[in-house]
Design a protein around this motif. Sequence first.
Motif, PDB file in Angstrom:
ATOM      1  N   ALA A  78       1.007  -1.132   0.077  1.00 50.15           N
ATOM      2  CA  ALA A  78      -0.127  -0.044  -0.193  1.00 50.15           C
ATOM      3  C   ALA A  78       1.023   1.211   0.006  1.00 50.15           C
ATOM      4  O   ALA A  78       1.987   1.187   0.522  1.00 50.15           O
ATOM      5  CB  ALA A  78      -0.796   0.134   1.199  1.00 50.15           C
ATOM      6  N   TYR A 104      -4.240   5.034   5.722  1.00 48.50           N
ATOM      7  CA  TYR A 104      -5.592   5.734   5.485  1.00 48.50           C
ATOM      8  C   TYR A 104      -5.916   6.644   6.841  1.00 48.50           C
ATOM      9  O   TYR A 104      -6.715   6.192   7.675  1.00 48.50           O
ATOM     10  CB  TYR A 104      -6.488   4.292   5.511  1.00 48.50           C
ATOM     11  CG  TYR A 104      -7.849   4.916   5.023  1.00 48.50           C
ATOM     12  CD1 TYR A 104      -8.200   5.873   3.910  1.00 48.50           C
ATOM     13  CD2 TYR A 104      -9.061   4.802   5.957  1.00 48.50           C
ATOM     14  CE1 TYR A 104      -9.547   6.101   3.646  1.00 48.50           C
ATOM     15  CE2 TYR A 104     -10.518   5.218   5.541  1.00 48.50           C
ATOM     16  CZ  TYR A 104     -10.502   6.185   4.444  1.00 48.50           C
ATOM     17  OH  TYR A 104     -11.901   6.416   4.213  1.00 48.50           O
ATOM     18  N   SER A 159     -11.230   2.139  -8.503  1.00 53.09           N
ATOM     19  CA  SER A 159     -10.292   1.058  -8.422  1.00 53.09           C
ATOM     20  C   SER A 159      -9.854   0.745  -9.983  1.00 53.09           C
ATOM     21  O   SER A 159      -8.626   0.579 -10.249  1.00 53.09           O
ATOM     22  CB  SER A 159     -10.506  -0.385  -7.959  1.00 53.09           C
ATOM     23  OG  SER A 159     -10.917  -0.123  -6.406  1.00 53.09           O
ATOM     24  N   ASP A 170      -6.913  -2.026  -5.363  1.00 54.02           N
ATOM     25  CA  ASP A 170      -8.196  -1.537  -4.627  1.00 54.02           C
ATOM     26  C   ASP A 170      -7.658  -0.254  -4.041  1.00 54.02           C
ATOM     27  O   ASP A 170      -6.416   0.317  -3.891  1.00 54.02           O
ATOM     28  CB  ASP A 170      -8.778  -2.541  -3.577  1.00 54.02           C
ATOM     29  CG  ASP A 170      -9.814  -2.274  -3.495  1.00 54.02           C
ATOM     30  OD1 ASP A 170     -10.810  -1.493  -3.752  1.00 54.02           O
ATOM     31  OD2 ASP A 170     -10.353  -2.972  -2.272  1.00 54.02           O
ATOM     32  N   ASP A 171      -8.758   0.610  -3.684  1.00 53.94           N
ATOM     33  CA  ASP A 171      -8.305   2.024  -3.185  1.00 53.94           C
ATOM     34  C   ASP A 171      -8.063   1.672  -1.503  1.00 53.94           C
ATOM     35  O   ASP A 171      -7.157   2.568  -1.368  1.00 53.94           O
ATOM     36  CB  ASP A 171      -9.513   2.869  -3.332  1.00 53.94           C
ATOM     37  CG  ASP A 171     -11.031   2.362  -2.565  1.00 53.94           C
ATOM     38  OD1 ASP A 171     -10.976   1.097  -2.528  1.00 53.94           O
ATOM     39  OD2 ASP A 171     -11.895   3.274  -2.728  1.00 53.94           O
ATOM     40  N   VAL A 172      -8.752   0.928  -1.013  1.00 55.71           N
ATOM     41  CA  VAL A 172      -8.422   1.029   0.572  1.00 55.71           C
ATOM     42  C   VAL A 172      -8.414  -0.563   0.912  1.00 55.71           C
ATOM     43  O   VAL A 172      -9.294  -1.149   0.439  1.00 55.71           O
ATOM     44  CB  VAL A 172      -9.285   1.624   1.286  1.00 55.71           C
ATOM     45  CG1 VAL A 172      -9.155   1.570   2.941  1.00 55.71           C
ATOM     46  CG2 VAL A 172      -9.442   3.104   1.078  1.00 55.71           C
ATOM     47  N   MET A 173      -7.510  -0.797   1.786  1.00 59.18           N
ATOM     48  CA  MET A 173      -7.463  -2.192   2.491  1.00 59.18           C
ATOM     49  C   MET A 173      -7.808  -2.213   3.744  1.00 59.18           C
ATOM     50  O   MET A 173      -6.850  -1.177   4.470  1.00 59.18           O
ATOM     51  CB  MET A 173      -6.162  -3.029   2.243  1.00 59.18           C
ATOM     52  CG  MET A 173      -6.230  -4.286   2.813  1.00 59.18           C
ATOM     53  SD  MET A 173      -4.539  -5.252   2.960  1.00 59.18           S
ATOM     54  CE  MET A 173      -3.954  -5.026   1.221  1.00 59.18           C
ATOM     55  N   LEU A 218     -10.338  -8.131  -0.957  1.00 55.88           N
ATOM     56  CA  LEU A 218      -9.301  -8.623  -1.905  1.00 55.88           C
ATOM     57  C   LEU A 218      -9.151 -10.085  -1.661  1.00 55.88           C
ATOM     58  O   LEU A 218      -8.687 -10.860  -2.559  1.00 55.88           O
ATOM     59  CB  LEU A 218      -7.882  -7.810  -1.366  1.00 55.88           C
ATOM     60  CG  LEU A 218      -8.055  -6.418  -1.707  1.00 55.88           C
ATOM     61  CD1 LEU A 218      -6.641  -5.736  -0.876  1.00 55.88           C
ATOM     62  CD2 LEU A 218      -7.454  -6.551  -3.076  1.00 55.88           C
ATOM     63  N   ALA A 238      -2.902  -1.735  -2.571  1.00 55.83           N
ATOM     64  CA  ALA A 238      -4.117  -0.666  -2.346  1.00 55.83           C
ATOM     65  C   ALA A 238      -3.590   0.678  -2.158  1.00 55.83           C
ATOM     66  O   ALA A 238      -2.249   0.928  -1.859  1.00 55.83           O
ATOM     67  CB  ALA A 238      -4.832  -1.021  -0.995  1.00 55.83           C
ATOM     68  N   ARG A 270      -3.972   1.760   3.226  1.00 52.25           N
ATOM     69  CA  ARG A 270      -3.945   0.828   4.393  1.00 52.25           C
ATOM     70  C   ARG A 270      -4.551   1.275   5.480  1.00 52.25           C
ATOM     71  O   ARG A 270      -3.872   2.210   6.246  1.00 52.25           O
ATOM     72  CB  ARG A 270      -2.780  -0.121   4.388  1.00 52.25           C
ATOM     73  CG  ARG A 270      -2.892  -1.275   5.477  1.00 52.25           C
ATOM     74  CD  ARG A 270      -3.373  -2.407   4.785  1.00 52.25           C
ATOM     75  NE  ARG A 270      -3.595  -3.514   5.724  1.00 52.25           N
ATOM     76  CZ  ARG A 270      -4.174  -4.152   6.498  1.00 52.25           C
ATOM     77  NH1 ARG A 270      -5.372  -3.461   6.848  1.00 52.25           N
ATOM     78  NH2 ARG A 270      -4.159  -5.230   7.316  1.00 52.25           N
TER      79      ARG A 270
END
Length: 243
Positions: free
Chosen positions: A80, A84, A143, A207-210, A216, A235, A238
């Motif tokens: 990542a 986040y 994404s 993906d945008d956020v994990m 995922l 991502a 994260r």
Amino acid sequence: MVQSGLQTAVSLIYPPRCLGCGGTVDDDFGLCGPCWRDTPFIGGSICDTCGTPLPGDDLSDTLKCDECMRTPRPWKQGRAALIYRDGARRLVLALKHGDRQEIAQPAALWMSRAIKDLPQDNMIIAPIPLHWTRLLKRRYNQSGLLAQALARHTGLPVCQDLLVRQKRTQPMEGMTREVRFTSVKGVISAHPRRRHRLIGRPVLLVDDVMTSGATLSAAADACIAAGSGPVYVVALARVARDT
């Protein structure tokens, strides 16, 4: 020379703006000093599986966070670019819900730097899919924008509909970890007319956020079930605990 003059004229009329606050900056798609300091980039020791930052200065590629040790992941390695929170959270939300599609280009550049140590030979990029009803409402898959921009930065091929989401699930905000995994189990599969593109080759899921890694995981399971090679994930941001 004429083109240079036109670019100068355009920059005078429309000066580059900070992605975070809108203030003037030197280059397009950049961050001003205060916004850069407020945007937590991931560096140093990280979990090799999910990319979350870890304490200490160990830079080996065998480290795992507590969450990944408790929960085996179906993918091989993960990265990542940002943590986040703060400025990173605002950028992700602006891309996802604010129609700030221009954020995808610099964000993908940061992501390309995060994955530079991953093996990329014969790899194909695929975004986490949206259900068609949500895509119709939002008009774009954030994404997918990141995956397309990441392909440009890395030179890797991308297949936007390699995976499909067969069922619309509820937003995961506020769900427990167990409910998150249960809610997405089996809802993602390989597109029947794209499956040949992933058979036997590495896949990089974007993906945008994990957060928990549930979505995922569902996507990685779908790739493996369709006959892919090893799966990797990246991502933009994260969700990291105790950071």
